[in-house]
Design an enzyme around this catalytic site. Structure first.
Site, short mmCIF file in Angstrom:
data_model
loop_
_atom_site.label_atom_id
_atom_site.label_comp_id
_atom_site.label_asym_id
_atom_site.label_seq_id
_atom_site.Cartn_x
_atom_site.Cartn_y
_atom_site.Cartn_z
N LYS A 52 69.91 68.50 30.70
CA LYS A 52 71.09 68.14 31.49
C LYS A 52 71.16 69.23 33.09
O LYS A 52 71.34 69.40 34.60
CB LYS A 52 72.03 68.90 31.20
CG LYS A 52 72.69 68.12 29.69
CD LYS A 52 73.69 68.64 28.36
CE LYS A 52 74.13 67.68 27.45
NZ LYS A 52 74.38 68.14 26.45
N GLN A 96 75.84 73.65 24.51
CA GLN A 96 75.44 72.39 23.17
C GLN A 96 75.88 73.21 21.81
O GLN A 96 75.18 73.69 21.29
CB GLN A 96 73.65 73.21 23.37
CG GLN A 96 73.09 71.83 23.05
CD GLN A 96 73.56 70.34 23.51
OE1 GLN A 96 73.60 70.36 24.51
NE2 GLN A 96 73.41 68.99 22.98
N ASP A 119 83.14 69.88 28.69
CA ASP A 119 82.81 69.21 27.99
C ASP A 119 84.25 68.41 27.45
O ASP A 119 84.17 67.65 27.19
CB ASP A 119 82.54 70.19 26.55
CG ASP A 119 81.28 69.60 27.25
OD1 ASP A 119 80.44 68.63 26.55
OD2 ASP A 119 80.54 70.33 25.58
#
Ligand code: GUN
Length: 298
Positions: A52, A96, A119
């Site tokens: 990422k 994460q 997200d």
């Protein structure tokens, strides 16, 4: 033979669009920034987060990475999130998952400022998605919608079966397919570990999204001739008879499904690159909104 849905290629197109938006933002004095936070350093999470960060660099987004010891108190993660929420150079925050067991995942998700929640996991953003007013569509289901669009898969009026009910993929995917919107308007069935007669359901589907996290769970006998099969699984398994050697397989038994499906995503190279690309997309969207700059995202 099925047509292979090339996620690498569609993701490259998304990254190119995102890079153009980054240029517009930078010309207006807004440098988009994405913070990634890693607390539970298992090898897969480390790989995902570093990919990422590499993606950010490629499109001109500033990557900020924070690592916290897995045995540090949960408070350290909450305070890190508070600091990132306050920073003007951080437009998107991604913690994460999974986090260590002593950390309350729900508290983490609620702590991230909703406007920086790229997200789309904060309850406010989940609510907005369900209400048909999404701020950030979660990256994996959003990426799947882009794949369906790129390969002209008609979802309106189609029977779609989502296998898996996770907060990250299954639930938002079902919601998006259901909405009165492009790549929506499907009749959606959500299946999971307690579903009886799963094959009966998947065999009736025009579109199957396999997101159960079980290696090669869906095989060619479970899908209809010509169906579109989207494989979200990323499972590392041992190669039979090869000692410690491992390989990546999806939730679909690709070999048996590829002769039956009309269109199918491979693993790797299908959904994975799209998830990463849509994170960049959401970060640029966040930066545009926070910086007061209009960006033209497709
Ligand atoms: N772990 C696995 N997938 C994801 C994701 O899309 N976002 C975050 N934050 N963690 C994950």
């Amino acid at each position: 033979m099925s047509e292979t849905i090339d996620g690498e290629s569609v993701a490259a197109d998304v990254r190119a669009d995102v890079a153009e938006c980054v240029e517009t933002l930078r010309e207006e004095g807004v440098v988009p920034g994405l913070a990634t936070v890693l607390m539970k350093a298992d090898p897969a999470s480390e790989t995902y987060v570093s990919m990422k960060q590499r993606d950010c660099e490629e499109v001109g987004i500033e990557g900020i990475h924070v690592e916290i010891d897995a045995d540090a108190p949960a408070e350290e993660l909450y305070e890190t999130i508070d600091d990132l929420n306050e920073r003007d150079d951080v437009h998107g925050i991604l913690v994460q998952m999974p986090v260590p067991d002593h950390v309350n995942k729900r508290k983490v998700l609620r702590r991230i400022a909703p406007e920086k929640d790229v997200d789309g996991f904060h309850p406010e953003n989940v609510g907005r998605l369900v209400a048909g007013d999404a701020r950030f569509k979660p990256c994996t289901p959003h990426g799947i919608q882009k794949l369906l669009a790129a390969y002209d898969v008609e979802t309106a009026g189609a029977d779609a079966v989502v296998v898996g009910r996770s907060d990250i993929v299954g639930k938002p995917m079902a919601n998006l397919l259901l909405q009165k919107a492009p790549q929506g308007n499907a009749t959606v069935t959500v299946c999971h570990s307690r579903t009886e007669n799963l094959a009966e359901k998947t065999r009736n589907a025009d579109v199957v999204v396999a997101a159960a996290g079980i290696p090669e769970f869906i095989d060619g006998d479970m899908i209809a001739e010509g169906a579109t099969v989207i494989d979200v699984g990323i499972n590392r398994v041992e190669v039979e008879g090869e000692g410690d050697e491992t390989e990546l397989v999806g939730d679909v038994d690709y070999e048996s499904a590829k002769g039956v499906a009309g269109k199918i995503t491979p693993v790797p190279g299908g959904v994975g690159p799209m998830t990463r690309a849509m994170l960049l997309y959401n970060t640029v969207k966040a930066a545009g909104e926070q910086g007061g700059v209009d960006v033209e995202l497709p």
